[in-house]
Design an enzyme around this catalytic site. Structure first.
Site, PDB file in Angstrom:
ATOM      1  N   GLU A  85     -26.376 -16.843 -43.019  1.00 21.09           N
ATOM      2  CA  GLU A  85     -25.390 -18.032 -42.971  1.00 21.09           C
ATOM      3  C   GLU A  85     -25.924 -18.973 -43.696  1.00 21.09           C
ATOM      4  OE1 GLU A  85     -23.019 -20.593 -42.367  1.00 21.09           O
ATOM      5  OE2 GLU A  85     -22.706 -18.914 -41.068  1.00 21.09           O
ATOM      6  N   ASP A  92     -26.931 -18.033 -49.161  1.00 19.02           N
ATOM      7  CA  ASP A  92     -25.678 -17.734 -49.487  1.00 19.02           C
ATOM      8  C   ASP A  92     -25.516 -16.341 -49.547  1.00 19.02           C
ATOM      9  OD1 ASP A  92     -23.120 -18.271 -51.177  1.00 19.02           O
ATOM     10  OD2 ASP A  92     -24.166 -16.843 -52.245  1.00 19.02           O
ATOM     11  N   ASP A 138     -17.943 -11.597 -42.345  1.00 22.10           N
ATOM     12  CA  ASP A 138     -17.026 -12.752 -42.035  1.00 22.10           C
ATOM     13  C   ASP A 138     -16.968 -14.128 -42.278  1.00 22.10           C
ATOM     14  OD1 ASP A 138     -14.922 -14.156 -40.574  1.00 22.10           O
ATOM     15  OD2 ASP A 138     -15.831 -13.770 -38.434  1.00 22.10           O
TER      16      ASP A 138
END
Length: 211
Positions: free
Chosen positions: A83, A116, A134
């Site tokens: 994340e 990232d 996602d």
């Protein structure tokens, strides 16, 4: 009545966590990203990809923790969550989103990587039984321009290389993406497309592609 819980400047721009009744919503640069109202397709993203006991799983995008909770409940041996936004991690680890997934980040099977995803995937030497992505509203509706590389031919080649034999790539989208689906079938032997009805708007779409 909608209440703004916190506004921060993240790596992708302005991030807003707000509360609407019992639901929490995350907005980035004025664009709706996610909420805690349903989560059926986010859970299915993981449960549809995990077809072996003790799997090693990567989840790209923490979101509100629905996918992570589903992975743990399904018996994943280990889960790496990548994340990029520190605020999203904080909201899930010690903030109001913690109750949504039962403090899943505290599970010893979970490792959270603040990075990232695109860059991390290109650099890592780790291999996984399932990759569950996602981080965008879909392959054709990316949150940042750089994410488009994930869904390109080169991106799919790289993703397949990170899977163990027979592993599964799972991709979430807020709508159909025919060009991506066609590209996916060119790089994977078996591809399953699953529409998931949502309370409002067109169905979410999941793809499960086996290496």
């Amino acid at each position: 009545m909608v209440e703004v819980v916190e506004t921060v400047w993240g790596r992708g721009g302005e991030l807003v966590l707000r509360r609407d009744g019992d639901a929490y919503e995350v907005i980035e640069n004025g664009v709706f990203l996610m909420d805690t109202r349903n989560g059926e397709s986010e859970r299915l993203l993981v449960t549809g990809a995990l077809d072996r006991p003790g799997a090693r799983l990567l989840i790209g995008g923490l979101g509100v923790g629905f996918s992570l909770r589903a992975a743990l409940d399904a018996g994943a041996a280990s889960v790496v969550v990548v994340e990029r936004e520190p605020a999203v991690i904080a909201w899930n680890r010690s903030g109001p989103l913690r109750t949504v997934h039962g403090d899943a980040l505290a599970d010893p099977r979970v490792r959270v990587v603040e990075a990232d995803l695109v860059s991390w995937l290109w650099d890592t030497e780790e291999r996984f039984d399932a990759l569950c992505l996602d981080i965008d509203n879909g392959p054709e509706w990316t949150v940042t321009d750089g994410n488009a590389a994930l869904y390109s031919d080169a991106g799919l080649v790289r993703l397949r290389s990170l899977l163990t034999p027979g592993g599964v790539l799972a991709v979430w989208s807020a709508g159909a993406a025919p060009a991506f689906a066609s590209r996916l079938r060119e790089h994977f032997g078996a591809v399953r497309e699953v529409p998931v009805e949502v309370p409002r708007g067109e169905p979410d779409v999941l793809w499960f592609a086996r290496s």
